[in-house]
Design a protein around this motif. Sequence first.
Motif, short mmCIF file in Angstrom:
data_model
loop_
_atom_site.label_atom_id
_atom_site.label_comp_id
_atom_site.label_asym_id
_atom_site.label_seq_id
_atom_site.Cartn_x
_atom_site.Cartn_y
_atom_site.Cartn_z
N VAL A 241 43.39 39.69 36.08
CA VAL A 241 43.18 39.60 36.92
C VAL A 241 42.41 41.28 38.28
CG1 VAL A 241 43.85 39.63 39.93
CG2 VAL A 241 43.98 37.81 37.93
N LYS A 242 43.37 41.58 37.14
CA LYS A 242 43.30 43.58 37.19
C LYS A 242 41.51 44.41 36.90
CE LYS A 242 48.68 44.56 36.78
NZ LYS A 242 49.56 45.49 35.95
N VAL A 243 41.65 43.80 35.40
CA VAL A 243 40.18 43.77 35.37
C VAL A 243 38.79 43.76 36.32
CG1 VAL A 243 38.90 43.51 33.69
CG2 VAL A 243 40.87 44.00 32.74
N PHE A 244 39.20 42.75 37.26
CA PHE A 244 38.05 42.24 38.05
C PHE A 244 38.00 42.44 39.65
CE2 PHE A 244 37.26 39.10 34.17
CZ PHE A 244 36.59 39.79 34.15
N THR A 245 40.00 43.53 40.17
CA THR A 245 39.28 43.41 40.90
C THR A 245 40.28 44.91 41.07
OG1 THR A 245 42.14 42.40 40.86
CG2 THR A 245 40.41 41.37 42.03
N SER A 246 41.03 45.85 40.28
CA SER A 246 41.23 46.85 40.41
C SER A 246 39.87 47.68 41.02
CB SER A 246 41.08 47.22 38.98
OG SER A 246 41.43 49.42 38.49
N THR A 247 40.33 49.22 41.59
CA THR A 247 39.00 49.75 42.23
C THR A 247 38.54 50.75 41.16
OG1 THR A 247 40.68 51.30 43.29
CG2 THR A 247 40.47 49.75 44.68
N ASN A 248 38.87 50.67 40.05
CA ASN A 248 38.11 51.22 39.23
C ASN A 248 37.47 50.10 38.19
OD1 ASN A 248 39.95 53.98 39.87
ND2 ASN A 248 41.58 53.55 38.77
N SER A 249 37.37 49.24 38.39
CA SER A 249 37.41 48.92 37.13
C SER A 249 35.07 48.70 37.84
CB SER A 249 37.18 46.99 37.29
OG SER A 249 36.31 46.64 38.90
N ILE B 238 27.35 40.18 49.28
CA ILE B 238 27.09 38.76 48.41
C ILE B 238 26.79 37.72 47.71
CG2 ILE B 238 26.86 36.08 49.62
CD1 ILE B 238 26.77 37.21 52.49
N LEU B 239 25.57 38.34 47.12
CA LEU B 239 25.50 37.70 45.97
C LEU B 239 25.99 38.41 44.67
CD1 LEU B 239 21.32 37.45 46.07
CD2 LEU B 239 23.07 35.24 45.91
N SER B 240 26.61 39.81 44.27
CA SER B 240 26.93 40.51 43.80
C SER B 240 28.02 40.20 43.87
CB SER B 240 26.67 42.56 44.04
OG SER B 240 27.52 42.33 44.84
N GLY B 241 29.16 39.78 44.82
CA GLY B 241 30.62 39.29 45.12
C GLY B 241 30.44 37.77 44.61
N LEU B 242 30.01 37.54 44.18
CA LEU B 242 29.33 35.83 44.01
C LEU B 242 29.60 35.92 42.09
CD1 LEU B 242 27.96 34.07 46.51
CD2 LEU B 242 30.21 33.44 46.07
N VAL B 243 28.89 36.47 42.11
CA VAL B 243 28.55 36.73 40.60
C VAL B 243 29.56 37.13 40.06
CG1 VAL B 243 27.31 38.18 39.03
CG2 VAL B 243 26.14 37.20 40.45
N ALA B 244 30.57 38.68 40.19
CA ALA B 244 31.93 39.44 39.95
C ALA B 244 32.92 38.24 39.80
CB ALA B 244 32.51 40.41 40.83
N SER C 61 34.76 36.49 36.83
CA SER C 61 36.38 36.87 36.33
C SER C 61 36.49 35.66 36.31
CB SER C 61 36.77 37.22 38.03
OG SER C 61 36.59 36.21 39.19
N ALA C 62 36.67 34.09 36.96
CA ALA C 62 36.97 32.93 36.75
C ALA C 62 36.64 32.15 35.69
CB ALA C 62 36.19 32.05 37.94
N TYR C 63 35.43 33.07 34.99
CA TYR C 63 35.24 32.47 33.77
C TYR C 63 36.37 32.56 32.23
CZ TYR C 63 32.85 31.76 29.62
OH TYR C 63 32.21 31.79 27.92
N TRP C 64 36.41 34.27 32.81
CA TRP C 64 37.53 34.40 31.71
C TRP C 64 38.80 34.18 32.31
CZ3 TRP C 64 35.66 35.67 27.19
CH2 TRP C 64 34.50 36.41 27.48
N MET C 65 39.23 33.63 33.37
CA MET C 65 40.19 33.28 33.35
C MET C 65 40.66 32.04 32.93
SD MET C 65 42.47 34.91 36.95
CE MET C 65 40.34 34.62 37.96
N GLY C 66 39.57 30.71 33.27
CA GLY C 66 40.00 29.68 32.86
C GLY C 66 39.64 29.69 31.11
N ALA D 93 40.49 31.38 29.53
CA ALA D 93 42.02 32.02 28.75
C ALA D 93 42.71 30.39 28.85
CB ALA D 93 42.63 33.00 29.42
N ILE D 94 43.04 29.67 30.04
CA ILE D 94 44.01 28.76 30.79
C ILE D 94 43.67 27.93 29.33
CG2 ILE D 94 44.61 27.06 32.22
CD1 ILE D 94 44.46 29.04 33.92
N VAL D 95 42.50 27.56 29.47
CA VAL D 95 41.87 25.91 28.96
C VAL D 95 42.54 26.14 27.53
CG1 VAL D 95 40.26 25.01 27.83
CG2 VAL D 95 40.24 25.25 30.43
N SER D 96 41.72 27.49 26.53
CA SER D 96 42.45 27.41 25.42
C SER D 96 43.51 27.87 25.63
CB SER D 96 41.72 29.22 24.71
OG SER D 96 42.63 29.60 25.46
#
Length: 107
Positions: free
Chosen positions: A21-29, A48-54, A58-63, A65-68
Amino acid sequence: MKLAIIITCGTIAGALIPELVKVFTSTNSKHVREVLAASKEGGPSLNILSGLVAGNFSAYWMGLAIVSLMGVAYFVSTMGLEHIMIASPVFAFGLVAFGFLGMDRLL
């Protein structure tokens, strides 16, 4: 040993997901800077498009991690725990969730 491995999967998830979460929401990311640059250069639609992509990235990497980690717990639970309990994969998923929630308050 098997139960310790399953609980460790939950502890790893509890430590890994806040870092993701920090990787994708930090102000320095990089992702936040890309959204900011898109809103400066392209206007609302590109923002809006760049926010949806980001967000999807981030949801892909967290998902993943959880699935693995749940997959590891499921695999370990099928290695002899069914002789001790009736629904060992369900219990394993519960232990992973318990480990994850236990780490949530420590961070």
